[in-house]
Design a protein around this motif. Structure first.
Motif, PDB file in Angstrom:
ATOM      1  N   ALA A  48       0.747  -1.473   0.015  1.00 22.82           N
ATOM      2  CA  ALA A  48      -0.078   0.053   0.059  1.00 22.82           C
ATOM      3  C   ALA A  48       0.683   1.213  -0.002  1.00 22.82           C
ATOM      4  O   ALA A  48       1.824   1.399   0.788  1.00 22.82           O
ATOM      5  CB  ALA A  48      -0.885   0.201   1.229  1.00 22.82           C
ATOM      6  N   ARG A  49       0.444   2.166  -0.934  1.00 25.78           N
ATOM      7  CA  ARG A  49       1.421   3.588  -1.021  1.00 25.78           C
ATOM      8  C   ARG A  49       0.241   4.547  -0.641  1.00 25.78           C
ATOM      9  O   ARG A  49       0.630   5.723  -0.346  1.00 25.78           O
ATOM     10  CB  ARG A  49       1.734   3.724  -2.182  1.00 25.78           C
ATOM     11  N   SER A  50      -0.918   4.463  -0.498  1.00 25.46           N
ATOM     12  CA  SER A  50      -1.681   5.350  -0.037  1.00 25.46           C
ATOM     13  C   SER A  50      -2.837   4.563   0.873  1.00 25.46           C
ATOM     14  O   SER A  50      -3.472   3.333   0.554  1.00 25.46           O
ATOM     15  CB  SER A  50      -2.769   6.097  -1.162  1.00 25.46           C
ATOM     16  N   LEU A  51      -3.641   5.113   1.877  1.00 28.03           N
ATOM     17  CA  LEU A  51      -4.523   4.496   2.620  1.00 28.03           C
ATOM     18  C   LEU A  51      -5.384   5.402   3.504  1.00 28.03           C
ATOM     19  O   LEU A  51      -5.043   6.582   3.331  1.00 28.03           O
ATOM     20  CB  LEU A  51      -3.881   3.552   3.741  1.00 28.03           C
ATOM     21  N   SER A  52      -6.479   4.795   4.075  1.00 26.87           N
ATOM     22  CA  SER A  52      -7.163   5.880   4.843  1.00 26.87           C
ATOM     23  C   SER A  52      -7.183   5.095   6.377  1.00 26.87           C
ATOM     24  O   SER A  52      -7.093   3.924   6.525  1.00 26.87           O
ATOM     25  CB  SER A  52      -8.705   5.979   4.300  1.00 26.87           C
ATOM     26  N   CYS A  53      -7.062   6.095   7.313  1.00 28.42           N
ATOM     27  CA  CYS A  53      -7.038   5.561   8.593  1.00 28.42           C
ATOM     28  C   CYS A  53      -7.747   6.544   9.363  1.00 28.42           C
ATOM     29  O   CYS A  53      -8.759   7.155   8.811  1.00 28.42           O
ATOM     30  CB  CYS A  53      -5.728   5.498   9.113  1.00 28.42           C
ATOM     31  N   TYR A  54      -7.652   6.524  10.888  1.00 27.77           N
ATOM     32  CA  TYR A  54      -8.472   7.362  11.493  1.00 27.77           C
ATOM     33  C   TYR A  54      -7.924   7.850  12.875  1.00 27.77           C
ATOM     34  O   TYR A  54      -6.908   7.168  13.101  1.00 27.77           O
ATOM     35  CB  TYR A  54     -10.042   6.823  11.931  1.00 27.77           C
ATOM     36  N   LEU A  55      -8.100   8.866  13.407  1.00 32.20           N
ATOM     37  CA  LEU A  55      -7.431   9.480  14.658  1.00 32.20           C
ATOM     38  C   LEU A  55      -8.333   8.675  15.738  1.00 32.20           C
ATOM     39  O   LEU A  55      -9.510   8.846  15.985  1.00 32.20           O
ATOM     40  CB  LEU A  55      -7.569  11.015  14.831  1.00 32.20           C
ATOM     41  N   SER A  56      -7.472   7.819  16.656  1.00 37.35           N
ATOM     42  CA  SER A  56      -8.332   6.967  17.579  1.00 37.35           C
ATOM     43  C   SER A  56      -8.608   7.773  18.999  1.00 37.35           C
ATOM     44  O   SER A  56      -7.881   8.788  19.059  1.00 37.35           O
ATOM     45  CB  SER A  56      -7.251   6.123  18.339  1.00 37.35           C
ATOM     46  N   GLY A  57      -9.629   7.641  19.479  1.00 38.42           N
ATOM     47  CA  GLY A  57     -10.075   8.303  20.552  1.00 38.42           C
ATOM     48  C   GLY A  57      -9.598   7.741  21.986  1.00 38.42           C
ATOM     49  O   GLY A  57      -8.773   6.762  21.775  1.00 38.42           O
ATOM     50  N   PRO A  58      -9.676   8.321  22.973  1.00 40.44           N
ATOM     51  CA  PRO A  58      -8.662   7.947  24.157  1.00 40.44           C
ATOM     52  C   PRO A  58      -9.055   6.486  24.495  1.00 40.44           C
ATOM     53  O   PRO A  58      -8.232   5.732  25.075  1.00 40.44           O
ATOM     54  CB  PRO A  58      -9.496   8.915  25.480  1.00 40.44           C
ATOM     55  N   ALA A  59     -10.365   5.909  24.477  1.00 36.71           N
ATOM     56  CA  ALA A  59     -10.613   4.650  24.849  1.00 36.71           C
ATOM     57  C   ALA A  59     -10.209   3.519  23.566  1.00 36.71           C
ATOM     58  O   ALA A  59     -10.152   2.163  23.709  1.00 36.71           O
ATOM     59  CB  ALA A  59     -12.066   4.310  25.344  1.00 36.71           C
ATOM     60  N   GLU A  60      -9.755   4.144  22.452  1.00 40.28           N
ATOM     61  CA  GLU A  60      -9.521   3.345  21.349  1.00 40.28           C
ATOM     62  C   GLU A  60      -8.167   2.845  21.224  1.00 40.28           C
ATOM     63  O   GLU A  60      -7.428   3.289  21.839  1.00 40.28           O
ATOM     64  CB  GLU A  60      -9.689   3.878  19.759  1.00 40.28           C
ATOM     65  N   PRO A  61      -7.815   1.631  20.668  1.00 38.72           N
ATOM     66  CA  PRO A  61      -6.298   1.230  20.270  1.00 38.72           C
ATOM     67  C   PRO A  61      -5.584   2.491  19.681  1.00 38.72           C
ATOM     68  O   PRO A  61      -6.519   3.157  18.617  1.00 38.72           O
ATOM     69  CB  PRO A  61      -6.665   0.008  19.113  1.00 38.72           C
ATOM     70  N   ASN A  62      -4.550   3.008  20.069  1.00 38.49           N
ATOM     71  CA  ASN A  62      -3.949   4.056  19.496  1.00 38.49           C
ATOM     72  C   ASN A  62      -3.491   3.964  18.171  1.00 38.49           C
ATOM     73  O   ASN A  62      -2.485   3.064  18.001  1.00 38.49           O
ATOM     74  CB  ASN A  62      -2.941   4.420  20.765  1.00 38.49           C
ATOM     75  N   THR A  63      -3.802   4.689  17.237  1.00 40.06           N
ATOM     76  CA  THR A  63      -3.303   4.636  15.922  1.00 40.06           C
ATOM     77  C   THR A  63      -2.271   5.651  15.613  1.00 40.06           C
ATOM     78  O   THR A  63      -1.823   5.630  14.387  1.00 40.06           O
ATOM     79  CB  THR A  63      -4.649   4.865  15.012  1.00 40.06           C
ATOM     80  N   ARG A  64      -2.222   6.600  16.507  1.00 41.25           N
ATOM     81  CA  ARG A  64      -1.235   7.737  16.176  1.00 41.25           C
ATOM     82  C   ARG A  64       0.199   7.148  15.924  1.00 41.25           C
ATOM     83  O   ARG A  64       0.669   7.751  14.962  1.00 41.25           O
ATOM     84  CB  ARG A  64      -1.199   8.908  17.330  1.00 41.25           C
ATOM     85  N   PRO A  65       0.791   6.153  16.521  1.00 47.64           N
ATOM     86  CA  PRO A  65       2.242   5.711  16.261  1.00 47.64           C
ATOM     87  C   PRO A  65       2.183   5.095  14.822  1.00 47.64           C
ATOM     88  O   PRO A  65       3.131   5.721  14.166  1.00 47.64           O
ATOM     89  CB  PRO A  65       2.471   4.764  17.476  1.00 47.64           C
ATOM     90  N   PHE A  66       1.366   4.606  14.557  1.00 40.43           N
ATOM     91  CA  PHE A  66       1.130   3.962  13.154  1.00 40.43           C
ATOM     92  C   PHE A  66       0.935   5.070  11.977  1.00 40.43           C
ATOM     93  O   PHE A  66       1.700   5.230  10.994  1.00 40.43           O
ATOM     94  CB  PHE A  66       0.139   3.249  12.870  1.00 40.43           C
TER      95      PHE A  66
END
Length: 193
Positions: A48-66
């Motif tokens: 994958a060279r392009s993707l969609s993701c989301y900014l996690s909320g406080p209780a969600e698995p943290n996506t920010r490091p990814f």
């Protein structure tokens, strides 16, 4: 499973919310590390060279490091912005700008690309309350991602991010619910179809 999927979902969501709130800081850190590593592996496996993701909320698995890794790698990442009409606009992740959206969830800030921008990505990463062994995803009840996935003519692989205990035998299902290709947990990448 109760005959009313809507009330079964409400009860299951409440249980899952409580479980997430009871995770320790150590459990959250371990989950964050595993999810980041597994998302990186998934991106590499799919090329994958392009993707969609989301900014996690406080209780969600943290996506920010990814997301930080993806930004540093030069991947094009689209992040969703909720609209009043139940659709999602998208913006390109700039690695830093965010605000609270209309439902109080963290969302990116940037140039709005419109709902169809997501049609061009190689991978879609979505939040979920739980997924089941058949690939059915249960979200948090607003329907944004179900509408997005249901409207796509040609959908790339879609992976839900959940904690390990949120891959269940079965989740309540309603007609509008959309399945996912797989799930990413702290310990594994699961492919459903």
């Amino acid at each position: 499973m109760p005959s009313d999927p809507s009330s079964a979902k409400r009860a299951l969501r409440a249980d899952l919310r409580e479980r997430r709130q009871n995770l320790t800081a150590t459990e959250r850190e371990r989950a964050e590390t595993g999810i980041t590593k597994n998302l990186q592996t998934l991106v590499a496996e799919l090329g994958a060279r392009s993707l969609s993701c989301y900014l996690s909320g406080p209780a969600e698995p943290n996506t920010r490091p990814f997301l930080n890794w993806a930004f540093a790698e030069g991947l094009r990442v689209l992040l969703p912005i909720s609209r009043e009409d139940g659709l999602l606009d998208w913006t390109v992740d700039d690695g830093e700008s965010e605000a609270l959206g209309i439902h109080g969830w963290p969302e990116a800030v940037g140039e709005l690309l419109g709902p169809i921008a997501v049609n061009d990505v190689d991978l879609i990463v979505v939040p979920a309350a739980a997924v089941d062994e058949s690939g059915m995803r249960m979200g948090w009840g607003k329907g944004y991602f179900d509408k997005t996935l249901g409207s796509m003519e040609k959908c790339p692989p879609v992976f839900a991010v959940v904690f390990d205990g949120e891959v269940l035998d079965e989740v309540p299902r309603e007609r509008h619910d959309e399945p996912v290709t797989g799930a990413v947990t702290p310990t594994r990448i699961i492919r459903f179809r």
